[in-house]
Design a protein around this motif. Structure first.
Motif, PDB file in Angstrom:
ATOM      1  N   THR A 140     -12.465  -0.937  -4.809  1.00 24.33           N
ATOM      2  CA  THR A 140     -13.099   0.367  -5.264  1.00 24.33           C
ATOM      3  C   THR A 140     -13.567   0.212  -6.392  1.00 24.33           C
TER       4      THR A 140
ATOM      5  N   ARG B 230      -8.652   8.888  -8.013  1.00 22.41           N
ATOM      6  CA  ARG B 230      -9.870   8.356  -8.024  1.00 22.41           C
ATOM      7  C   ARG B 230     -10.225   7.426  -6.807  1.00 22.41           C
ATOM      8  N   THR B 231      -8.992   6.963  -6.510  1.00 21.46           N
ATOM      9  CA  THR B 231      -9.139   5.986  -5.262  1.00 21.46           C
ATOM     10  C   THR B 231      -7.981   5.917  -4.613  1.00 21.46           C
TER      11      THR B 231
ATOM     12  N   ALA C  99     -10.501   6.621   2.549  1.00 23.77           N
ATOM     13  CA  ALA C  99     -11.720   7.500   1.703  1.00 23.77           C
ATOM     14  C   ALA C  99     -12.602   7.795   2.601  1.00 23.77           C
TER      15      ALA C  99
ATOM     16  N   ILE D 173     -15.149   2.263  -9.815  1.00 22.09           N
ATOM     17  CA  ILE D 173     -15.272   3.693 -10.342  1.00 22.09           C
ATOM     18  C   ILE D 173     -16.180   3.509 -11.850  1.00 22.09           C
TER      19      ILE D 173
ATOM     20  N   ASN E 232      -9.408  11.531  -0.597  1.00 21.46           N
ATOM     21  CA  ASN E 232      -8.737  10.309  -0.599  1.00 21.46           C
ATOM     22  C   ASN E 232      -7.055  10.249  -0.162  1.00 21.46           C
TER      23      ASN E 232
END
Lengths: 1086, 570
Positions: free
Chosen positions: A123, A145-146, A807, A125, A825
C-alpha cells in the motif's frame, strides 16, 4: 543534455524545413479531471515527427497538408490516435490506461517497481493523505488508511506512545512492531522509557514517546507499507513484522519538476480531552453515609448536614480565605451545635482539570533541480501543548537532501535529517486506584474517581509553607492530581541525526552498483522527578523528592552494497533484480543516576538531593549497554513476461551476533507470482472488467531475539542494602536463565490476492488472504520461580495468524467538476496459538500472573486470564451467602482482546477546488479490561448511575447454590440477599475486589476519525501573487466515538492500551483520556 | 574501470572482515561466571533469607490477627494469589538457587561454615515453605537449568525429612575443627561467624520440625523419642545446645539507611513515613487489646484496672492519646466506626474498631476502604521494628504526635526469626503436653520473663519512665492465676506464646494450627462461610505458570501434612 536538446531542436528544425505544410495545435487534458497535461508526446503517426505538450498542455505541430493521424501518448494514460482530417485544432482528453496501470511504487530497499508486477500486497500512502493531519505522530496518521494495520495508543496526551501491528502479533513475547525505514535506512523506533526498563514493565513506564515521533509528517513524500513476508524478505529479520517505508521529500529521488519550487505550511489545531461525565446527585461516602473515601457512595445532595467536618477541615488554619473549611462536625465537639459539613455538588472538577491544548506546525520546504542534480531543504517546527498542564512536545526538524551527478555514471545521493524533540508530561502510567502499580505518582489514576463534592479546581492544592500536596483526605493515599500535574514530571529531550548516503555507479545500461550508508544516532536525555512533600500515596522512597536522569545513546549503522540489474532479455522478457550484502550494527548505551531526598523544594539538580545511586529505587540499573549486529546476503530476481506474468524470487541469509555461532545463521527464501489475465487474454477484459491481477506469494523471515540471552552471568550489586553490619555487596544468578541453544525462529507466510478494476476504474478492489505461521518462537517464557529462575528464552510454540485484508474503492462520480471517492478497508485477523512448549499450560505475554495476557494452546494469542464469577449450568452468576458474587479459586480465560474485524470508511468529495473528506472507523468485537469504565461506575461517579438512589438496597442478579448435608450442590435458587448500592457497585466490581471478569467490556466501537474540508484557491488569483498554489483546509480528528456496549458516560476510549508499545492488549489502566483535535491548515506553494 | 572494481573489492573485503559477530555474546553489564565470589553469594543467601522470612511471616500475620486482615472481608478475597508471588520468588530465586551455586564453590574451597550455614538456611526455608503453603517443589525444584520448568511438588513430610537431613549434614560440617573447618564466614549478620551458635540453631530447627511431626498420630512415637533427645521432658532442660540464650537469638539486624531502600525494618518503612501522618498498614485490634492487658472481663471498660503487659509500650506506638478526635485533636475523619456486628456480641472479645486509650488498628477481615487515618492509627514500636517506644501516660488524652521517619531507633529493628524465648515457651508446651502442669507453669514463667527482658533490651537508648512502665510481677501473677484456673493448660501457654510472637507470624500460625491456642480468636467482621486458611493458597506464579500445579480450593481447609487439629479454627 544540452547536446541532446540541440540535436532534437535541429532535428525538428530539419523536419519542419522539409514539410512545412500546415500547423495543428491544441490542448491535451486529463479525461479524469480536465486538468492540463504537460509532457504528453504528440507524434504524427508513422513518422518521427513529434513534439511534447508544454506546461499548460498546449502543443503545436507541423503536419503534411493532407491526411495523417496524431498519436498522443503519456505514461500511465491511454494512448490515443486521432485522425487529423482538415482540422487545425485538436483538443483531446486522455484517460487512464487501466491495462497498464503503471503506478510505480517503492518496494523493499527502495527498489521502485510497477505496482502491477508485484506478487504481494503493498500500500502506498501519499503525502496528501499525511500532511494536514492533526496528529503529530506519523504512526497515528496511518490509522485506517490501509487494511492490515492496527494502531493503538497510550492516550491522547501529546507525545504519548503508539502501538502499530501489521497482520497481528506473530511473536508471543518478542517485538511485534514493524520496521521503519526512512529513505532506505532502518531507524530505531524504540520507546526507551526510563521509568520501566523494558516494554513489559508497564507498571510505571510507557510514558515516553515511540521514537517515530521524530519523523516530520510534513516532509513525507510517501509511505509504502509492506505487510507480507514475501515483500519484506530483503530486510531480513527486522522486516518480519512488516515494514513502513518512508520517503521524505528531501530524500525523494524525483527531484523538482521545475528549477525551483517551495512551499510554506502553517497549521493550528486545538486539542481537547474526551472527559467522562459525572453524576451530580450524591456525595462522597459509602453505603449512603458520608465519609472521605475514594469512592462516592455517600448521601444525596439534599442539604442535610453530615455531622462531619469539611473535607478540607484539617487545612482550615492555612487557608483562612476559605471560611467554609472551618465547618466541623457535631460529633467532634460534644455539645457543640455546629451541624457539620453539607456536601454540595462540584460537577466540573474533572472536566475543568483539563485545559485546551494546541498544536501548531510551521514548515518550509525548498527545492531546486539543475542538470547537475537536485537539492531539497525542509524545516519544520512543531509546538504542541497537551490537554493537561506541563504536557507538550516541541519538535524541530531540519532536512537537507540532494542528488548530484558526479560523473555521467556516478551519482551521489544524500539526505541528512536532524530532529530535536522535546517532550514532557506529568506521569500517567498504569494504575487501578490512586497512583501507579509501580508506586509512582500518576495524575489520571488519582483523578477520575474524584468524589462529586470535592471541588478540585477551586480548593487549594498546595501547602502554603511546605508546598506539599493538600487534598481532601488529609494525607492518606491520594496526592492531589493538581499537585502531581505541577510537581511530578517525565521529560525526554532527543537530538537525533539520521542520514542516508548512497553512491551509485552505472556499470552499464542494465547494471549499476551502489553502496549505501545509513546512520541513525540519537541521544535521549530523560528525566523523571517529583518534588518532595507529595502525600505518601505513592512510594515512601519517592515522597521525599526524587530525581532520575539518564542519557541514552542509540546508534544504528547500516551498510549495504547492492548490484542492481534490469535487462530486457527479449521483447517479451524482462529480468530485473538485486544482489546485495548488508551489515547492520545496533548500539545502545545508557548512563543514569537517581537521587532521593530533596533538600530545597523545587530545585531539580542532583546536588540538591541527599543520596544518589546508579540505579532506581526499584533496583533497576540505570547504566547499561546493549549491542548487536547482523549481516546478511540476499538476492531478489524478478522476471516479467509480456507484461502479463511476473515471477519474483528472493532469499536472504542472515548471521546474527546475538546467538551462539552454531545457531546464528538462518536462510529464508520467498517467491511470488503475479498474473494479469486482462493482459494475457485481451478478450478477457471487458467494459466491466478493466483490469485483473491474481497474485500468489510465499515468504519467510527469521527472528534472532535480543542480546545476552545465551550465556550465563552473575549479577553484582555493590550497594544492595545497609544493614546492621554496614553496606552489603551481593552477587547472584540473574532471574533470567541463559539458553546457549537458542536458535533463530522462522516465520513463513503464504499470501493470495486479487486486484481488480471495473467499470472504467470506478470500482477498484484489492484483496489479500494470508496465513502466517511463526514456529519455534523465541519466547521469553515466564517460569515458576521454583525452577530457580524467573524466565528464560526458549524456542518453542507456534502461532498462526490468518487474515483477510480488503480495500474497495468506489468512484461513483467523476467528471470535470465533481469527484466522489469512497474507500472501505476491512481487516480480519485470526490468531491461534497452535502449540506451546511441552509441559507449559500457558505463557504470560503481558500483565500480571493473575490478570494478564496469555498464550494458551488452541486459543487466540493474548487471551486474558483472570478470576471470574462461577456460573450455574444455565449461565447465571453464582452468588455467595454474603449476597456478593462468588470468586473462582483459579484463573481462567475471561476475555479475548482480539477484535473480530476492524475497518474504516473513507470518503472524499470534491467539487472543483473544494474537497470534503471523512473517515469513520469501526472495530467489531474484542474485549477490554477497562479500569476507566469500572472506576467510573464502581466508585459511583459516572453519570450512567444517576437513576439509582445510593441509599436504597439492591439485589445482585444471580443464583445461590443449594447444598445437601455433605456439601453437594443440589440446585439453585434466585438470589434474594439485599446489598447496599455500594455493596453492589463497589464490592462487586473490580474496584472493590470482585472477580476480575467484572471489569471486562465488549470493545466494539465506532469512531468518527476525521473530517476535513479543503479549498484550493483559483490559480488565476494565486498566480497574481507569483505563487503556484494556495490550499486551505479545516480538519477535525477523533471528534466522536462510541464504545457501544460500555458505560456511556465513562467515555473510556478502547483504542488505548495500558501497555504502550508493548505486546499486551485489552487493558486500560487509567492511562488518560483520548484527544479530540481540530483546526486549520494553510499551504502555500511557490 | 578496473580501478573502481578494485576499490569496491577492497571495500567489500573491509566490510566483511569488520563484522565481528562474536563480540555481543557475553553480557558486558554483568560479572562473568568466572568471577563468582563465594562470600558475595553468601551475602545474597543471608540477605534473602531475612527477606523471605519477613515476607512469609507477613503473609500469615493477618491469619493469626497480629496484623489485621484488610485485603478483603473473606479469606479468599483477602489473600490474592499474586500477592504471594514475592514470598515464593525470594525463597527459590533468592535463597535456594544462590545456595545451590554457592555450595560447590564452598566445598571446593573447604569452607565448612559456608557449607553448613547454606544448608541450615536451605532447611529453614523449606520448613517455612511447607508450614505456609503445604506441599511445594523441592526434589524437582531449582532444575530450570536442566530444562525442568514444571517441577512437581514434593510432599510436606518428605521435605521435612529432607530438611532434617540437611540439618544433620550441617552439624557434621560444623563439627569439623582446625584446618578441616576452613576459612571463616566473615560477614555473617546472624551469628558473626560463630559456629557454635549455628549448631544451636540447627538443633532448634530440628526440634521444631519434630514437634510439628509429633502431631501426626502415626509418627508421634518416633517424634517424641526424637524430641526427648533435645529436651528433658521432666525438667525442661536442654539436652543439646539449643537457641536458649539471648546471645543465640537468630535475628536479622536492619540498618538505618534511607537509601538503598529496604535497609530499614519493613514495618518501620510502612509506619514511619517520610512525612508525618502517613502511616500505613493496620495492626490487629484483638492482638493489641490482648497485649495491652485485657485480662479482667469484669472490668471491660477501665483499662487501668487490668494488668497491662509490660511489653506493649515496646510493641506499639500510639500516635494519639484518645480515639476521640476532639480529645486528641486529630482529623475527625480519620476514624469511622459503625455499629459492631451482632456476632461480635456473641464472640465476647470486647473489642471492635478502636479502644482507649488511643488504640486504633483494624478488626479481622475489615476490608473496607481506607479513610485518612495515617495520623491516628497505632504504629509498631521499637520491638521488633526499630520504631518508638510509647512513653505517654495512658491518662494523657490530648497526646498527638505522628510517627515520622527518623523516630525511635530509626528502623534499626530486627527480624525475630528464632528467639531464645521461643525455646522457653516450647519447653513449657512440651512439658505440659507430657502432663507435668506444675513444671510447665514454671517454664512458662521463665519464658514470659525472658521474653519481657529481651523485648525491653531492644529499646537501646530509648527509655520508658518507670512511672508509666507496667511492672512484671502483676502480669506474671495474672498469668499464673489464669493458668491455675484453666482446664486446658496449653490454652494459657499458647496464648502467652502468641503474645510473645509479635513480629513472627510463622511460629504463631504453627502454634495455632498445632494447639488451637489462642482460642476464641476474633471472628471476621462479616459472617462468611469461608473456612480458615489452614495453609496459604499457592502463589499465582506457581499455580498459573507451572503445569504440574493447580490452585487450592478456597472452600477447603487445605491442611499441611502435620496439621491434625480439628477443623473448627476460625
Amino acid at each position: 543534455m544540452k547536446k541532446f536538446l540541440l540535436l532534437c531542436f535541429s532535428f525538428v528544425f530539419v523536419l519542419s524545413a522539409w514539410a512545412q505544410e500546415r500547423v495543428v495545435s491544441g490542448k491535451v487534458t486529463s479525461a479524469e479531471d480536465a486538468s492540463s497535461l504537460p509532457g504528453v508526446n504528440v507524434v504524427l503517426k508513422g513518422t518521427t515527427n513529434g513534439t511534447v505538450t508544454d506546461a499548460d498542455g498546449n502543443y503545436k505541430l507541423n503536419v503534411p497538408a493532407a491526411g495523417g493521424s496524431l498519436v498522443f501518448s503519456f505514461i500511465g494514460l491511454q494512448t490515443s490516435e486521432v485522425v487529423i482530417g482538415d482540422r487545425s485544432t485538436i483538443d483531446i482528453g486522455l484517460g487512464l490506461d487501466i491495462q497498464q496501470l503503471t503506478e510505480v511504487v517503492v518496494t523493499a530497499l527502495g527498489i521502485t517497481r510497477d505496482q502491477k508486477s508485484l506478487g504481494y500486497a503493498q500500500t502506498t500512502i501519499s503525502s496528501t493523505l499525511l500532511a494536514n493531519k492533526p496528529e503529530t505522530d506519523v504512526g497515528r496518521a496511518l490509522q485506517g488508511r490501509t487494511p492490515g494495520l492496527q494502531i493503538l495508543n497510550s492516550s491522547g496526551m501529546a507525545g504519548s506512545a503508539s502501538k502499530i501491528s501489521i497482520r497481528g502479533n506473530s511473536s508471543i513475547t518478542g517485538i511485534n512492531s514493524p520496521l521503519w525505514v526512512v529513505n532506505g535506512v532502518p531507524i530505531s523506533t524504540d520507546q526507551n522509557d526510563i521509568n520501566g526498563q523494558g516494554q513489559n514493565n508497564f507498571v510505571d513506564g510507557n510514558i515516553a514517546p515511540s521514537r517515530f515521533l521524530d519523523i516530520d509528517p510534513n516532509n513525507i513524500e510517501s509511505i509504502s507499507i509492506l505487510r507480507g513476508l514475501s515483500a519484506t524478505t530483503l530486510y531480513g529479520s527486522q522486516g518480519r513484522n512488516g515494514v513502513i517505508l518512508v520517503t521524505t521529500k528531501t530524500g525523494s529521488s524525483k527531484g523538482s519538476q521545475k528549477k525551483f519550487e517551495g512551499s510554506v505550511t502553517q497549521s493550528y489545531f486545538t486539542i481537547k480531552a474526551v472527559v467522562p461525565e459525572f453524576q451530580t446527585k450524591w456525595a462522597n461516602g459509602f453505603d449512603g453515609a458520608y465519609g472521605e473515601f475514594y469512592s462516592n457512595w455517600g448521601p444525596l445532595f439534599n442539604g442535610v448536614p453530615q455531622q462531619q467536618a469539611h473535607p478540607y477541615y484539617e487545612h482550615r488554619n492555612m487557608f483562612p480565605e476559605f471560611p467554609e473549611f472551618q465547618v466541623s462536625g457535631s460529633t467532634v465537639q460534644p455539645g457543640q451545635t455546629i451541624p457539620g459539613y453539607i456536601p454540595t455538588s462540584a460537577p466540573n472538577s474533572v472536566k475543568d482539570f483539563f485545559s485546551t491544548g494546541s498544536s501548531s506546525t510551521t514548515s518550509v520546504s525548498l527545492g531546486s533541480s539543475t542538470e547537475f542534480g537536485s537539492l531539497n531543504f525542509s524545516y519544520s517546527h512543531l509546538n504542541e501543548t497537551g490537554f493537561v498542564q506541563n504536557n507538550g512536545v516541541k519538535r524541530d526538524n531540519f532536512s537537507l537532501g540532494g542528488t548530484a551527478k558526479l560523473t555521467d555514471k556516478l551519482t551521489l545521493t544524500n539526505v541528512f535529517n536532524f530532529a530535536r524533540t522535546d517532550f514532557q508530561t506529568p506521569p500517567t502510567a498504569a494504575g487501578d486506584a490512586s497512583n501507579t502499580f509501580g508506586g509512582g505518582p500518576s495524575i489520571f489514576a488519582n483523578l477520575f474517581f474524584t468524589p462529586t463534592n470535592i471541588d478540585l479546581m477551586n480548593w487549594p492544592w498546595e501547602d502554603k509553607v511546605t508546598k506539599g500536596s493538600v487534598y481532601y483526605r488529609g494525607s492518606k493515599g491520594i496526592t492531589n492530581p493538581r499537585w502531581i500535574e505541577q510537581n511530578a514530571r517525565q521529560t525526554s529531550v532527543t537530538n537525533r541525526f539520521f542520514s542516508s548516503t548512497s553512491l551509485n555507479y552505472k556499470l552499464a545500461d542494465w547494471v549499476n552498483v551502489s553502496y549505501r550508508l545509513g546512520l541513525d544516532t540519537y541521544s535521549d536525555f530523560q528525566t523523571y522527578y517529583n518534588n518532595k512533600s507529595g502525600d505518601a500515596g505513592f512510594s515512601g522512597s519517592l515522597t521525599p523528592g526524587a530525581l532520575r536522569t539518564t542519557t541514552g545513546i542509540s546508534t544504528i549503522q547500516d551498510h549495504s552494497v547492492l548490484v542492481n540489474l534490469n535487462k530486457d532479455l527479449s521483447a517479451d522478457l524482462n529480468i530485473s533484480g538485486v544482489v546485495g550484502y548488508n551489515y547492520r550494527q545496533n548500539n545502545f548505551r545508557q548512563e543514569g543516576l537517581e537521587s532521593l531526598g530533596q533538600v530545597v523544594f523545587g530545585l531539580l539538580e542532583h546536588r540538591n538531593f541527599t543520596s544518589t545511586l546508579p540505579r532506581d529505587w526499584r533496583g533497576n540499573q540505570l547504566n547499561y549497554q546493549a549491542n548487536s549486529a547482523i549481516q546478511g546476503v540476499f538476492f531478489d530476481a524478478n522476471l516479467g513476461f509480456k507484461n502479463m506474468l511476473y515471477v519474483g524470487l528472493a532469499a536472504r541469509n542472515d548471521w546474527a551476533s546475538v546467538l551462539e555461532e552454531d545457531n546464528r545463521s538462518q536462510f529464508y527464501p520467498s517467491a511470488s507470482v503475479a498474473f494479469l489475465p486482462t493482459a494475457a487474454f485481451p478478450d478477457f477484459a471487458s467494459s466491466v472488467l478493466d483490469f485483473l491481477k491474481l497474485r500468489l506469494a510465499y515468504g519467510s523471515s527469521a527472528n534472532f531475539g535480543t542480546p545476552y540471552n545465551t550465556r550465563p552471568y552473575l549479577t553484582l550489586n555493590s550497594q544492595t542494602r545497609v544493614d546492621g553490619l554496614g553496606n552489603v555487596v551481593t552477587s547472584a544468578l540473574p532471574s533470567l536463565l541463559a539458553n546457549p541453544d537458542l536458535k533463530p525462529e522462522l516465520l513463513t507466510e503464504t499470501e493470495f490476492g486479487i486486484e481488480a478494476a471495473m467499470f472504467e476504474n470506478k470500482v477498484k478492489l484489492n484483496a489479500s488472504y494470508y496465513n502466517r505461521v511463526a514456529k519455534d518462537q523465541i519466547i521469553q517464557r515466564t517460569l515458576d520461580y521454583s525452577t530457580g529462575f524467573g524466565s528464560t528464552f526458549i524456542n518453542a510454540g507456534s502461532i498462526s495468524n490468518k487474515g483477510i485484508e480488503l480495500a474497495l474503492t468506489l468512484t461513483p462520480i467523476k467528471n470535470a467538476d465533481w469527484r466522489w471517492d469512497i474507500t472501505g478497508n476491512y481487516t480480519k485477523n485470526t490468531s491461534l496459538v497452535k502449540s506451546l512448549p511441552e509441559g507449559s499450560k500457558s505463557i504470560l505475554t503481558a500483565g500480571f500472573t493473575n490478570l494478564g495476557n496469555y498464550a494458551i494452546e488452541g486459543q487466540p494469542l493474548n487471551v486474558i486470564q483472570g478470576t471470574f464469577v462461577p456460573k450455574a449450568p444455565d449461565g447465571q452468576l453464582i452468588v455467595s451467602s454474603t449476597g456478593s458474587y462468588e470468586i473462582s479459586n483459579d484463573v481462567g480465560i475471561i476475555a479475548d482482546p482480539n477484535p473480530n474485524w476492524f475497518g474504516s470508511l473513507l470518503t472524499s468529495l470534491s467539487y472543483k477546488a473544494i474537497t470534503f473528506g471523512m473517515q469513520w472507523d469501526y472495530v467489531s468485537g474484542g474485549q477490554i479490561f477497562s479500569y476507566t469504565a469500572a472506576t467510573m461506575v464502581g466508585r459511583g461517579v459516572s453519570k450512567d448511575l444517576e437513576d439509582f438512589d445510593p441509599t436504597l438496597p439492591l439485589i445482585l442478579p444471580g443464583v445461590i447454590e443449594q447444598t445437601d448435608g455433605s456439601g453437594n450442590v443440589t440446585g439453585y435458587t434466585p438470589n434474594n440477599i439485599p446489598l447496599t448500592t455500594a455493596g453492589v457497585f463497589f464490592n462487586n466490581t473490580i474496584v472493590g475486589g470482585s472477580a476480575t471478569d467484572r471489569g471486562v467490556y465488549d470493545a466494539s466501537r465506532v469512531r468518527f476519525r476525521e473530517v476535513s474540508l479543503g479549498y484550493t484557491l483559483p490559480k488565476a488569483w494565486v498566480s497574481k501573487l507569483k505563487l503556484t498554489g494556495i490550499n486551505i483546509s479545516a480538519v477535525g480528528n477523533n471528534l466522536w466515538f462510541n464504545a457501544i456496549n460500555a458505560p456511556k458516560y465513562a467515555r473510556a476510549d478502547f483504542d488505548r492500551t495500558a501497555y504502550g508499545s508493548g505486546n499486551g492488549a485489552g487493558f486500560d489502566y487509567l492511562g488518560g483520556p483520548s484527544a479530540r483535535r481540530y483546526g486549520v491548515n494553510v499551504r502555500i506553494n511557490f | 574501470m578496473n580501478k573502481i572494481y578494485k576499490k569496491i573489492g577492497i571495500f567489500l573485503l573491509l566490510l566483511v572482515t569488520a563484522c565481528n559477530l562474536d563480540g555481543d555474546l557475553q553480557n558486558p553489564n554483568q560479572v562473568s561466571v568466572d568471577g563468582a565470589d563465594v562470600d558475595l553469594i553468601m551475602n545474597n543467601v543471608q540477605l534473602n533469607f531475612a527477606d523471605f522470612y519477613h515476607s512469609a511471616a507477613g503473609t500469615v500475620d493477618p491469619l493469626i490477627r497480629i496484623q489485621a486482615m484488610t485485603g478483603g472481608y473473606r479469606y479468599q478475597t483477602a489473600f490474592n494469589p499474586s500477592s504471594l508471588d514475592d514470598t515464593w520468588a525470594v525463597a527459590y530465586t533468592g535463597v535456594l538457587i544462590s545456595n545451590q551455586i554457592m555450595q560447590p564453590l564452598a566445598v571446593e574451597k573447604g569452607l565448612t561454615t559456608h557449607v553448613a550455614v547454606g544448608k541450615i538456611l536451605e532447611a529453614y526455608t523449606y520448613l517455612t515453605l511447607v508450614d505456609v503453603f503445604g506441599d511445594v517443589p523441592q526434589a524437582e525444584a531449582l532444575l530450570g537449568a536442566t530444562g525442568n520448568f514444571n517441577p512437581v511438588a514434593t510432599s510436606g513430610s518428605d521435605i521435612y525429612a529432607y530438611a532434617i537431613q540437611l540439618l544433620t549434614d550441617a552439624r557434621t560440617e560444623l563439627a569439623k575443627t582446625g584446618s578441616d573447618a576452613g576459612g571463616a564466614l566473615v560477614r555473617d549478620i546472624y551469628y558473626g561467624g560463630n559456629r557454635a551458635k549455628w549448631n544451636a540453631l540447627a538443633n532448634s530447627l530440628e526440634l521444631k520440625a519434630w514437634i510439628n511431626i509429633s502431631m501426626i498420630p502415626a509418627r508421634a512415637a518416633e517424634a517424641n523419642t526424637k524430641i526427648a533427645g533435645f529436651v528433658d521432658l521432666a525438667t525442661g532442660a536442654s539436652l543439646v545446645d539449643l537457641v536458649d540464650t539471648q546471645a543465640e537469638n537468630f535475628t536479622y539486624k536492619y540498618g538505618i539507611a534511607t537509601v538503598p531502600a529496604g535497609s530499614r525494618h519493613p514495618w518501620y518503612d510502612q509506619y514511619y513515613g517520610a512525612t508525618p501522618g502517613t502511616a500505613g498498614g493496620y495492626l490487629g485490634n484483638s492482638f493489641m487489646y490482648e497485649v495491652f492487658g485485657k485480662w479482667d472481663p469484669a472490668e471491660p471498660t477501665t483499662p487501668t484496672k487490668v494488668v497491662q503487659d509490660p511489653r506493649w509500650r515496646y510493641y506499639f506506638y500510639r500516635q494519639v492519646g484518645s480515639v476521640v478526635a476532639s480529645e486528641a485533636n486529630f482529623d475527625p475523619k480519620a476514624i469511622f466506626c459503625g455499629a459492631p456486628p451482632p456476632h461480635y456480641q456473641a464472640w465476647g472479645g470486647n473489642v471492635f474498631c478502636v479502644f482507649q486509650p488511643g488504640f486504633f488498628g483494624r478488626d479481622h477481615g475489615d476490608g473496607s476502604g481506607t479513610p485518612p487515618d495515617g495520623g491516628a492509627m497505632t504504629c509498631v514500636g521499637v520491638y521488633p521494628a526499630g520504631g518508638r517506644v510509647d512513653t505517654n501516660p495512658i491518662t494523657t488524652k490530648s497526646f498527638n504526635r505522628s510517627a515520622r521517619r527518623g523516630d525511635g531507633a530509626n528502623g534499626a529493628g530486627i527480624q525475630p526469626i528464632f528467639m531464645s524465648f521461643f525455646t522457653d515457651y516450647t519447653k513449657a508446651e512440651l512439658v505440659a503436653r507430657a502432663g507435668d502442669a506444675a513444671t510447665a507453669k514454671t517454664l512458662l514463667q521463665t519464658a514470659i520473663t525472658n521474653s519481657i527482658a529481651q523485648v525491653k533490651s531492644f529499646a537501646g537508648t530509648q527509655t520508658i519512665p518507670a512511672t508509666v512502665l507496667p511492672a512484671n510481677a502483676p502480669y506474671l501473677a495474672a498469668v499464673d492465676a489464669l493458668y491455675d484456673a484453666a482446664s486446658i493448660k496449653m490454652d494459657v501457654i499458647g496464648k502467652e506464646y502468641w503474645l510473645a510472637l509479635f513480629g513472627n507470624g510463622v511460629e504463631a500460625y504453627n502454634l495455632y494450627r498445632r494447639t488451637s491456642a489462642p482460642r476464641n480468636m476474633q471472628p471476621t467482621v462479616q459472617v462468611s462461610s469461608d473456612p480458615y486458611y489452614r495453609s496459604m493458597v499457592y502463589p499465582a506464579i506457581y499455580a498459573n505458570l507451572n503445569s504440574s500445579a493447580s490452585q487450592k480450593d478456597a472452600g477447603a481447609t487445605n491442611k499441611v501434612f502435620w496439621d491434625n487439629n480439628p477443623d473448627n479454627l476460625n
